[in-house]
Design a protein around this motif. Structure first.
Motif, PDB file in Angstrom:
ATOM      1  N   ILE A  41       0.840  -1.203   0.000  1.00  0.00           N
ATOM      2  CA  ILE A  41       0.000   0.000   0.000  1.00  0.00           C
ATOM      3  C   ILE A  41       0.876   1.254   0.000  1.00  0.00           C
ATOM      4  O   ILE A  41       1.777   1.386   0.821  1.00  0.00           O
ATOM      5  CB  ILE A  41      -0.952   0.004   1.208  1.00  0.00           C
ATOM      6  CG1 ILE A  41      -1.841  -1.244   1.158  1.00  0.00           C
ATOM      7  CG2 ILE A  41      -1.787   1.284   1.238  1.00  0.00           C
ATOM      8  CD1 ILE A  41      -2.732  -1.407   2.360  1.00  0.00           C
ATOM      9  N   GLU A  42       0.584   2.127  -0.937  1.00  0.00           N
ATOM     10  CA  GLU A  42       1.286   3.403  -1.027  1.00  0.00           C
ATOM     11  C   GLU A  42       0.579   4.416  -0.133  1.00  0.00           C
ATOM     12  O   GLU A  42      -0.635   4.605  -0.218  1.00  0.00           O
ATOM     13  CB  GLU A  42       1.272   3.897  -2.478  1.00  0.00           C
ATOM     14  CG  GLU A  42       1.956   5.222  -2.674  1.00  0.00           C
ATOM     15  CD  GLU A  42       1.851   5.723  -4.101  1.00  0.00           C
ATOM     16  OE1 GLU A  42       2.557   6.681  -4.431  1.00  0.00           O
ATOM     17  OE2 GLU A  42       1.046   5.167  -4.887  1.00  0.00           O
ATOM     18  N   HIS A  43       1.361   5.067   0.721  1.00  0.00           N
ATOM     19  CA  HIS A  43       0.859   6.112   1.621  1.00  0.00           C
ATOM     20  C   HIS A  43       1.554   7.422   1.252  1.00  0.00           C
ATOM     21  O   HIS A  43       2.735   7.416   0.903  1.00  0.00           O
ATOM     22  CB  HIS A  43       1.190   5.775   3.078  1.00  0.00           C
ATOM     23  CG  HIS A  43       0.608   4.483   3.541  1.00  0.00           C
ATOM     24  ND1 HIS A  43       1.179   3.268   3.263  1.00  0.00           N
ATOM     25  CD2 HIS A  43      -0.497   4.227   4.261  1.00  0.00           C
ATOM     26  CE1 HIS A  43       0.457   2.302   3.806  1.00  0.00           C
ATOM     27  NE2 HIS A  43      -0.564   2.853   4.411  1.00  0.00           N
ATOM     28  N   ARG A  44       0.833   8.509   1.348  1.00  0.00           N
ATOM     29  CA  ARG A  44       1.416   9.798   0.986  1.00  0.00           C
ATOM     30  C   ARG A  44       1.140  10.831   2.068  1.00  0.00           C
ATOM     31  O   ARG A  44       0.060  10.895   2.629  1.00  0.00           O
ATOM     32  CB  ARG A  44       0.864  10.288  -0.344  1.00  0.00           C
ATOM     33  CG  ARG A  44       1.496  11.621  -0.724  1.00  0.00           C
ATOM     34  CD  ARG A  44       1.587  11.898  -2.182  1.00  0.00           C
ATOM     35  NE  ARG A  44       2.271  10.832  -2.883  1.00  0.00           N
ATOM     36  CZ  ARG A  44       2.015  10.516  -4.143  1.00  0.00           C
ATOM     37  NH1 ARG A  44       1.103  11.169  -4.822  1.00  0.00           N
ATOM     38  NH2 ARG A  44       2.670   9.550  -4.730  1.00  0.00           N
ATOM     39  N   TRP A  45       2.160  11.647   2.304  1.00  0.00           N
ATOM     40  CA  TRP A  45       2.057  12.800   3.187  1.00  0.00           C
ATOM     41  C   TRP A  45       2.299  14.035   2.339  1.00  0.00           C
ATOM     42  O   TRP A  45       3.215  14.063   1.513  1.00  0.00           O
ATOM     43  CB  TRP A  45       3.108  12.717   4.296  1.00  0.00           C
ATOM     44  CG  TRP A  45       3.263  13.971   5.090  1.00  0.00           C
ATOM     45  CD1 TRP A  45       2.509  14.362   6.152  1.00  0.00           C
ATOM     46  CD2 TRP A  45       4.231  15.005   4.890  1.00  0.00           C
ATOM     47  NE1 TRP A  45       2.954  15.573   6.626  1.00  0.00           N
ATOM     48  CE2 TRP A  45       4.009  15.985   5.866  1.00  0.00           C
ATOM     49  CE3 TRP A  45       5.263  15.193   3.974  1.00  0.00           C
ATOM     50  CZ2 TRP A  45       4.775  17.138   5.964  1.00  0.00           C
ATOM     51  CZ3 TRP A  45       6.027  16.344   4.060  1.00  0.00           C
ATOM     52  CH2 TRP A  45       5.791  17.301   5.054  1.00  0.00           C
ATOM     53  N   ILE A  46       1.462  15.056   2.537  1.00  0.00           N
ATOM     54  CA  ILE A  46       1.620  16.321   1.833  1.00  0.00           C
ATOM     55  C   ILE A  46       1.725  17.417   2.895  1.00  0.00           C
ATOM     56  O   ILE A  46       0.893  17.480   3.806  1.00  0.00           O
ATOM     57  CB  ILE A  46       0.433  16.608   0.880  1.00  0.00           C
ATOM     58  CG1 ILE A  46       0.369  15.514  -0.182  1.00  0.00           C
ATOM     59  CG2 ILE A  46       0.554  17.985   0.253  1.00  0.00           C
ATOM     60  CD1 ILE A  46      -0.850  15.588  -1.082  1.00  0.00           C
ATOM     61  N   ARG A  47       2.751  18.252   2.747  1.00  0.00           N
ATOM     62  CA  ARG A  47       2.953  19.331   3.721  1.00  0.00           C
ATOM     63  C   ARG A  47       1.710  20.223   3.743  1.00  0.00           C
ATOM     64  O   ARG A  47       1.231  20.655   2.682  1.00  0.00           O
ATOM     65  CB  ARG A  47       4.181  20.160   3.343  1.00  0.00           C
ATOM     66  CG  ARG A  47       4.447  21.305   4.317  1.00  0.00           C
ATOM     67  CD  ARG A  47       5.764  21.981   4.060  1.00  0.00           C
ATOM     68  NE  ARG A  47       6.896  21.065   4.123  1.00  0.00           N
ATOM     69  CZ  ARG A  47       7.409  20.546   5.243  1.00  0.00           C
ATOM     70  NH1 ARG A  47       6.853  20.849   6.395  1.00  0.00           N
ATOM     71  NH2 ARG A  47       8.437  19.732   5.198  1.00  0.00           N
ATOM     72  N   PRO A  48       1.202  20.483   4.935  1.00  0.00           N
ATOM     73  CA  PRO A  48       0.038  21.363   5.025  1.00  0.00           C
ATOM     74  C   PRO A  48       0.372  22.769   4.506  1.00  0.00           C
ATOM     75  O   PRO A  48       1.475  23.265   4.707  1.00  0.00           O
ATOM     76  CB  PRO A  48      -0.279  21.416   6.526  1.00  0.00           C
ATOM     77  CG  PRO A  48       0.410  20.227   7.101  1.00  0.00           C
ATOM     78  CD  PRO A  48       1.600  19.954   6.228  1.00  0.00           C
ATOM     79  N   PHE A  49      -0.580  23.352   3.845  1.00  0.00           N
ATOM     80  CA  PHE A  49      -0.428  24.704   3.311  1.00  0.00           C
ATOM     81  C   PHE A  49      -0.452  25.683   4.481  1.00  0.00           C
ATOM     82  O   PHE A  49      -1.310  25.600   5.356  1.00  0.00           O
ATOM     83  CB  PHE A  49      -1.564  25.035   2.347  1.00  0.00           C
ATOM     84  CG  PHE A  49      -1.499  26.431   1.805  1.00  0.00           C
ATOM     85  CD1 PHE A  49      -0.555  26.773   0.852  1.00  0.00           C
ATOM     86  CD2 PHE A  49      -2.358  27.401   2.262  1.00  0.00           C
ATOM     87  CE1 PHE A  49      -0.480  28.055   0.355  1.00  0.00           C
ATOM     88  CE2 PHE A  49      -2.302  28.691   1.769  1.00  0.00           C
ATOM     89  CZ  PHE A  49      -1.352  29.017   0.809  1.00  0.00           C
ATOM     90  N   SER A  50       0.514  26.587   4.521  1.00  0.00           N
ATOM     91  CA  SER A  50       0.506  27.600   5.585  1.00  0.00           C
ATOM     92  C   SER A  50       0.539  28.976   4.952  1.00  0.00           C
ATOM     93  O   SER A  50       1.121  29.188   3.907  1.00  0.00           O
ATOM     94  CB  SER A  50       1.710  27.406   6.516  1.00  0.00           C
ATOM     95  OG  SER A  50       2.906  27.547   5.794  1.00  0.00           O
ATOM     96  N   ARG A  51      -0.094  29.909   5.607  1.00  0.00           N
ATOM     97  CA  ARG A  51      -0.159  31.286   5.092  1.00  0.00           C
ATOM     98  C   ARG A  51       0.872  32.142   5.743  1.00  0.00           C
ATOM     99  O   ARG A  51       1.281  32.035   6.795  1.00  0.00           O
ATOM    100  CB  ARG A  51      -1.542  31.867   5.336  1.00  0.00           C
ATOM    101  CG  ARG A  51      -2.554  31.156   4.517  1.00  0.00           C
ATOM    102  CD  ARG A  51      -3.922  31.766   4.784  1.00  0.00           C
ATOM    103  NE  ARG A  51      -4.889  31.055   3.985  1.00  0.00           N
ATOM    104  CZ  ARG A  51      -5.793  31.639   3.270  1.00  0.00           C
ATOM    105  NH1 ARG A  51      -5.871  32.930   3.235  1.00  0.00           N
ATOM    106  NH2 ARG A  51      -6.645  30.954   2.572  1.00  0.00           N
TER     107      ARG A  51
END
Length: 153
Positions: free
Chosen positions: A143-153
């Protein structure tokens, strides 16, 4: 003992044998996984990877207790020795791998429920599945799992 009581540094090819032993220990503890008997080929493989990819190791008293390998945006390995699990070592290694990345991918077998639970807790989500076929006739769902950096302002 917590993650901060361990030392973290970049791994080097000379660390490969210690890391291969951690994988062998994990495979011995994992009933559904192919057992690792011969450390020489695995050590040679990781030695080459450690000379090429980003590697972090966790140490306690100059003894390696965990490691993480990242090639580009893919985690190729994240293992923690039996005695150092559930102490935050895996999280710290994963956090190091996330630094300076917008996203990362990590694969874990469906049967590896502890790893999958850990990745979910750390913000990775399932994005795909593949069936991997091994020489000994065993098939496992990866199973491929992905993390994406949360968008910050």
């Amino acid at each position: 003992m917590v993650a901060d009581s361990f030392d973290y540094r970049h791994g080097k090819p000379a660390d490969a044998a210690s890391c291969a032993r951690i994988i062998r220990e994990w495979s011995a503890d994992t009933p559904w996984m192919t057992k690792v008997d011969d450390l020489e080929p695995m050590t040679a493989y990781w030695r080459e990877r450690f000379g090429r990819d980003c590697v972090w190791v966790a140490e306690k008293d100059a003894h390696i207790v965990g490691f993480c390998v990242r090639e580009e945006d893919n985690i190729g390995a994240l293992y923690v020795a039996r005695d150092a699990r559930r102490l935050g070592v895996g999280k710290k290694l994963l956090d190091l791998a996330k630094e300076n990345r917008e996203w990362i991918t990590v694969w874990a077998y469906e049967l590896n429920t502890r790893a999958r639970k850990f990745y979910r807790r750390e913000g990775l989500v399932e994005v795909s599945r593949e069936t991997e076929h091994f020489e000994d006739g065993v098939s496992l769902v990866d199973i491929e799992h992905r993390w994406i950096r949360p968008f910050s302002r």
